[in-house]
Design a protein around this motif. Structure first.
Motif, PDB file in Angstrom:
ATOM      1  N   GLN A 114      78.984   2.503  22.798  1.00  0.00           N
ATOM      2  CA  GLN A 114      78.406   1.393  23.543  1.00  0.00           C
ATOM      3  C   GLN A 114      78.089   0.266  22.561  1.00  0.00           C
ATOM      4  N   ARG A 115      78.458  -0.932  22.923  1.00  0.00           N
ATOM      5  CA  ARG A 115      78.165  -2.092  22.072  1.00  0.00           C
ATOM      6  C   ARG A 115      77.468  -3.171  22.878  1.00  0.00           C
ATOM      7  N   LEU A 116      76.673  -3.929  22.179  1.00  0.00           N
ATOM      8  CA  LEU A 116      75.932  -5.010  22.817  1.00  0.00           C
ATOM      9  C   LEU A 116      76.005  -6.223  21.903  1.00  0.00           C
ATOM     10  N   THR A 117      76.610  -7.290  22.391  1.00  0.00           N
ATOM     11  CA  THR A 117      76.701  -8.510  21.582  1.00  0.00           C
ATOM     12  C   THR A 117      75.738  -9.551  22.134  1.00  0.00           C
ATOM     13  N   LEU A 118      74.935 -10.089  21.235  1.00  0.00           N
ATOM     14  CA  LEU A 118      73.913 -11.076  21.610  1.00  0.00           C
ATOM     15  C   LEU A 118      74.138 -12.345  20.799  1.00  0.00           C
TER      16      LEU A 118
ATOM     17  N   THR B 171      76.160  -8.073  16.851  1.00  0.00           N
ATOM     18  CA  THR B 171      76.577  -6.961  17.708  1.00  0.00           C
ATOM     19  C   THR B 171      75.824  -5.703  17.299  1.00  0.00           C
ATOM     20  N   LEU B 172      75.278  -5.052  18.315  1.00  0.00           N
ATOM     21  CA  LEU B 172      74.613  -3.767  18.096  1.00  0.00           C
ATOM     22  C   LEU B 172      75.512  -2.670  18.643  1.00  0.00           C
ATOM     23  N   GLU B 173      75.502  -1.555  17.950  1.00  0.00           N
ATOM     24  CA  GLU B 173      76.307  -0.423  18.398  1.00  0.00           C
ATOM     25  C   GLU B 173      75.413   0.805  18.535  1.00  0.00           C
ATOM     26  N   ARG B 174      75.638   1.545  19.609  1.00  0.00           N
ATOM     27  CA  ARG B 174      74.841   2.759  19.804  1.00  0.00           C
ATOM     28  C   ARG B 174      75.604   3.936  19.203  1.00  0.00           C
ATOM     29  N   SER B 175      74.983   4.601  18.244  1.00  0.00           N
ATOM     30  CA  SER B 175      75.637   5.730  17.564  1.00  0.00           C
ATOM     31  C   SER B 175      75.308   7.027  18.267  1.00  0.00           C
ATOM     32  N   GLU B 176      76.076   8.053  17.938  1.00  0.00           N
ATOM     33  CA  GLU B 176      75.813   9.391  18.484  1.00  0.00           C
ATOM     34  C   GLU B 176      74.610  10.030  17.785  1.00  0.00           C
ATOM     35  N   SER B 177      74.492   9.724  16.500  1.00  0.00           N
ATOM     36  CA  SER B 177      73.383  10.328  15.749  1.00  0.00           C
ATOM     37  C   SER B 177      72.449   9.215  15.268  1.00  0.00           C
ATOM     38  N   PRO B 178      71.193   9.577  14.980  1.00  0.00           N
ATOM     39  CA  PRO B 178      70.209   8.554  14.605  1.00  0.00           C
ATOM     40  C   PRO B 178      70.626   7.763  13.367  1.00  0.00           C
ATOM     41  N   VAL B 179      70.221   6.501  13.363  1.00  0.00           N
ATOM     42  CA  VAL B 179      70.513   5.585  12.259  1.00  0.00           C
ATOM     43  C   VAL B 179      69.384   5.691  11.242  1.00  0.00           C
TER      44      VAL B 179
END
Ligand code: DOR
Ligand code: ZN
Length: 344
Positions: A3-7, A309-317
């Motif tokens: 999942q990505r979010l561009t602001l 752009t933010l990206e949601r990873s599978e594991s914690p950052v």
């Protein structure tokens, strides 16, 4: 699927960059993600004249480079010259003026004791369209620290607004449902910043199971009902509420002390935390307004060009636990939950 979010590149409408070695260490943490920030003037000594603000702006730009725009403020004192404020604003040196009640917080000794004595400056600001940014806490020793924001609204802010209805005001780092309600009660000309940390912690986080100096800031976090009111305001899409991180670094030795300094340092992981908080509130689509649109609108500025752009990873950052600076290590705010969003 990732999942990505561009602001649009975001703004921080309340930031402490300090000076010297501390600034060199921490300013890049903000400039990396934010295009602009309102810079607090509570240096030692404070930034009280247009000339001092211009010099401070040059010192900031020498560290951040031109990709970051510091929007300067003046520290209001009872000796502030209205003509200097108006001239500095007209010359594009300052964006706003900050009101600290004397003794309310870090380096506020030169702040205002008698609000009648700054009436002339406020009238000049009203006429020139210069916003007033308030540290909204009374300092009356009779008033409980958890009540100081609500009492400030009644005793100081509302009288100022009645006397100067055209003065644009930002209630900085609001911490109570009273402040949210007050903003909503006003027809125009009033906005509020909300910090990242006040969306995450309540006063239990500071005090339960041992005292946590890195969660201590001013205004101090209140009870959970207030945090929920802030969360509701931030995720409501109401353009009167916008991000001001109040990221306020102190060297760890000054925080972890018998009389620890107030301030949470959130610059490093603020966008990740906010994405997590907004996602949790099922309001990820409203994050853009909170971090990149509402504040610019209030200040009458264009939105930033460019994006993050933010990206949601599978594991914690993983974020660094602290930032090393020439003024000592500074602990990065720990939200207390894993972060999955990272800025690419
Ligand atoms: O927690 C805070 N830290 N609140 C303020 O108002 C000032 C700031 C600082 O300068 O450290
Ligand atoms: Zn602040």
């Amino acid at each position: 699927m990732t999942q990505r979010l561009t602001l649009p590149r975001p703004d921080d409408w309340h930031l402490h960059l300090r000076d010297g070695a501390m600034m060199e260490g921490i300013a890049p943490e903000s400039a990396r993600h934010f295009a602009r920030a309102i810079i607090m003037p509570n240096l030692v000594p404070p930034v009280v004249t247009g000339a001092q603000a211009a010099a401070y702006r040059e010192r900031i730009l020498a560290v951040t480079g031109p990709g970051f725009t510091p929007l300067m403020t003046l520290y209001l004192t009872e000796a502030t010259d209205p003509a200097d404020v108006v001239a500095a604003h007209a010359a594009g040196i300052i964006t706003a003026v900050k009101l600290y009640p004397a003794g309310a917080t870090t380096n506020s000794a030169s702040g205002v004791r008698d609000f009648d004595r700054v009436r002339g400056v406020l009238e000049a600001m009203e006429a020139a369209g210069i916003p007033l940014l308030t540290h909204g806490e009374v300092t009356d020793p009779e008033v409980d620290i958890f009540d100081r924001e609500a009492v400030f609204i009644d005793r100081v802010l509302d009288p100022i607004r009645r006397r100067s209805p055209g003065l644009r005001v930002v209630m900085e780092h609001i911490t109570t449902s009273d402040a949210v309600a007050y903003v909503r009660s006003q027809p125009e000309g009033l906005g509020a910043t909300i910090t990242t940390h006040h969306l995450v912690i309540n006063r239990n986080h500071i005090l339960v199971g041992g005292i946590r100096p890195h969660y201590y800031c001013l205004p101090v976090a209140k009870r959970e009902t207030h945090r929920l009111a802030l969360l509701e305001a931030a995720t409501s899409g109401d353009a009167r509420f916008f991000l001001g991180t109040d990221s306020a670094p102190h060297a760890d030795a000054a925080k972890e002390s018998a009389c620890g300094c107030a301030g949470c340092f959130t610059a490093t992981n603020t966008l990740s935390i906010l994405a997590q908080v907004f996602e949790q509130a099922q309001a990820l689509d409203l994050l853009e307004g909170f971090v990149a649109r509402h504040g610019a609108g209030f200040y009458g500025l264009a939105m930033n060009a460019g994006s993050v752009t933010l990206e949601r990873s599978e594991s914690p950052v993983a974020y660094p636990a602290r930032i090393e600076t020439g003024a000592g290590p500074v602990t990065v705010f720990d939200p207390g939950f894993p972060l999955y969003w990272r800025v690419l």
